[in-house]
Design a protein around this motif. Structure first.
Motif, mmCIF file in Angstrom:
data_model
loop_
_atom_site.group_PDB
_atom_site.id
_atom_site.type_symbol
_atom_site.label_atom_id
_atom_site.label_comp_id
_atom_site.label_asym_id
_atom_site.label_seq_id
_atom_site.Cartn_x
_atom_site.Cartn_y
_atom_site.Cartn_z
ATOM 1 N N SER A 145 7.900 6.564 -5.017
ATOM 2 C CA SER A 145 8.025 5.151 -5.255
ATOM 3 C C SER A 145 8.194 4.863 -6.703
ATOM 4 C CB SER A 145 6.774 4.628 -4.690
ATOM 5 O OG SER A 145 6.653 4.691 -3.256
ATOM 6 N N ALA A 146 7.437 5.833 -7.588
ATOM 7 C CA ALA A 146 7.911 5.699 -9.002
ATOM 8 C C ALA A 146 9.160 5.835 -9.440
ATOM 9 C CB ALA A 146 6.992 6.716 -9.583
ATOM 10 N N ALA A 147 10.163 6.424 -8.712
ATOM 11 C CA ALA A 147 11.413 6.632 -8.960
ATOM 12 C C ALA A 147 12.255 5.614 -8.637
ATOM 13 C CB ALA A 147 11.785 7.998 -8.280
ATOM 14 N N ALA A 205 0.825 -1.240 0.019
ATOM 15 C CA ALA A 205 0.228 0.294 0.120
ATOM 16 C C ALA A 205 0.760 1.259 0.113
ATOM 17 C CB ALA A 205 -0.945 -0.013 1.171
ATOM 18 N N THR A 206 2.194 1.282 0.510
ATOM 19 C CA THR A 206 2.782 2.540 0.575
ATOM 20 C C THR A 206 3.348 2.853 -0.718
ATOM 21 O OG1 THR A 206 4.769 1.090 1.260
ATOM 22 C CG2 THR A 206 3.611 1.933 2.879
ATOM 23 N N LEU A 207 3.204 1.870 -1.741
ATOM 24 C CA LEU A 207 3.759 2.560 -3.059
ATOM 25 C C LEU A 207 2.717 2.964 -3.727
ATOM 26 C CD1 LEU A 207 5.500 -0.751 -4.065
ATOM 27 C CD2 LEU A 207 6.614 1.223 -3.833
ATOM 28 N N TRP A 235 14.583 -5.165 -6.731
ATOM 29 C CA TRP A 235 14.299 -3.755 -6.319
ATOM 30 C C TRP A 235 13.903 -3.801 -4.877
ATOM 31 C CZ3 TRP A 235 8.819 -2.315 -5.190
ATOM 32 C CH2 TRP A 235 8.294 -3.037 -5.114
ATOM 33 N N THR A 236 13.915 -2.555 -4.254
ATOM 34 C CA THR A 236 13.809 -2.448 -2.963
ATOM 35 C C THR A 236 12.818 -1.309 -2.571
ATOM 36 O OG1 THR A 236 16.034 -2.829 -2.294
ATOM 37 C CG2 THR A 236 15.186 -1.628 -0.725
ATOM 38 N N LEU A 243 10.276 2.151 -11.373
ATOM 39 C CA LEU A 243 8.907 1.454 -11.078
ATOM 40 C C LEU A 243 7.819 2.355 -11.782
ATOM 41 C CD1 LEU A 243 7.715 -1.100 -9.540
ATOM 42 C CD2 LEU A 243 7.431 0.666 -7.426
ATOM 43 N N GLY A 244 7.991 3.358 -11.935
ATOM 44 C CA GLY A 244 7.056 4.348 -12.499
ATOM 45 C C GLY A 244 6.841 3.872 -13.885
#
Length: 304
Positions: free
Chosen positions: A220-222, A6-8, A244-245, A198-199
């Motif tokens: 998060s997209a970055a 959810a944090t993403l 990925w982290t 990720l974006g």
């Protein structure tokens, strides 16, 4: 799983007819056609699309690791394997098994992740075993969830899905290096490697959109996703590796690193995946749940 991520959101084969007489008397326009065929073969995206035929597929063998890094470090190992079935536009069905290993975990936590089998077909996912195995009504074996995404099952799976043409194209556009990649599935490969955010993956990949459940925040997209794709001489993917982290601080007070190594073999294998017998299927509302089973199992494992 959605709460964990959810944090993403802002809080993963044709008959050949070539008689000698025909070949000897090939028409003049055969040369451009052959050149076009060679060009398509040299393009990984076109090679992938050429596999999109009804009741054909590819076998998957996947090893993954989730590492929680916080006050205490814990890792979950996951093995997945099975068949991914194609339609004319991509993967339309899957039949995969999952097995988790939690080194050093107590019996209760290990019990959360029993082996499971998941079938996804015609937009519905059926799971046998796993987290809800003990909550199934008598005589029922499969838990049905409508609107399921093919081959999705847990956050340890391959986030860069090389069976999606747009995702494959986007990743290869970020190729930073190429080198010999060894032999996989009997084919000598060239490994392409690079990073993509990720974006960027969210924009092109249905797998990523389903995993995240919503648009990632700007931060998060970055996040960079490192990847390696091993391509055979036919330009089909034989192996995909990614890592990925993400930060879950505020939810579990730790960072999560996902490592995945997926192998693809038997391109063009015959497949006819079907839903389980209706008499063995239950819906979520039919389950008998205790309070501990309403909590996301992955979050529970990594709580400090």
């Amino acid at each position: 799983m959605r709460r964990m991520i959810a944090t993403l959101t802002g809080a993963a084969a044709a008959a050949l007819i070539a008689p000698a007489l025909v070949a000897a008397a090939a028409p003049a326009n055969a040369q451009p056609a052959r050149a076009s065929a060679r060009a398509a073969q040299a393009d990984p995206v076109s090679a992938l699309k050429s596999q999109f035929k009804l009741h054909r597929g590819v076998r998957l063998a996947e090893n993954a690791k989730i590492i929680g890094e916080g006050k205490k470090q814990r890792a979950i190992f996951n093995r997945r394997g099975g068949v991914l079935e194609f339609g004319t536009s991509g993967v339309v069905a899957s039949d995969v098994t999952d097995e988790f290993t939690l080194p050093g975990a107590d019996k209760e936590l290990k019990g959360l992740f029993g082996p499971s089998r998941t079938i996804t077909v015609k937009g519905t996912t059926y799971t046998s075993g796993g987290f809800y195995a003990d909550s199934m009504p008598e005589g029922k074996k499969w838990l049905r969830v409508k609107g399921g995404t093919v081959a999705l099952g847990n956050p340890a799976q391959q986030i860069l899905n090389p069976l999606e043409p747009a995702t494959l194209k986007a990743a290869l556009a970020h190729t930073a290096a190429r080198r010999p990649g060894g032999t996989w599935d009997g084919a000598r490969t060239v490994v392409h490697s690079g990073t993509i955010t990720l974006g960027e993956l969210y924009k092109v990949s249905p797998t990523v959109r389903a995993l995240l459940g919503g648009k990632p925040s700007a931060a998060s997209a970055a996040l960079p996703v490192s990847w390696k794709l091993y391509l055979g001489p036919d330009q089909l993917v034989r192996r995909a590796v990614s890592s990925w982290t993400q930060s879950l601080r505020g939810l579990t007070s730790l960072d999560m690193t996902y490592l995945n190594d997926s192998r693809y073999s038997g391109w063009g294998t015959k497949s006819a995946i079907k839903a389980p017998p209706a008499s063995q299927v239950a819906d979520f509302d039919d389950l008998v749940l205790g309070e501990e089973q309403t909590e996301d199992p992955f979050v529970r494992v990594f709580k400090d």
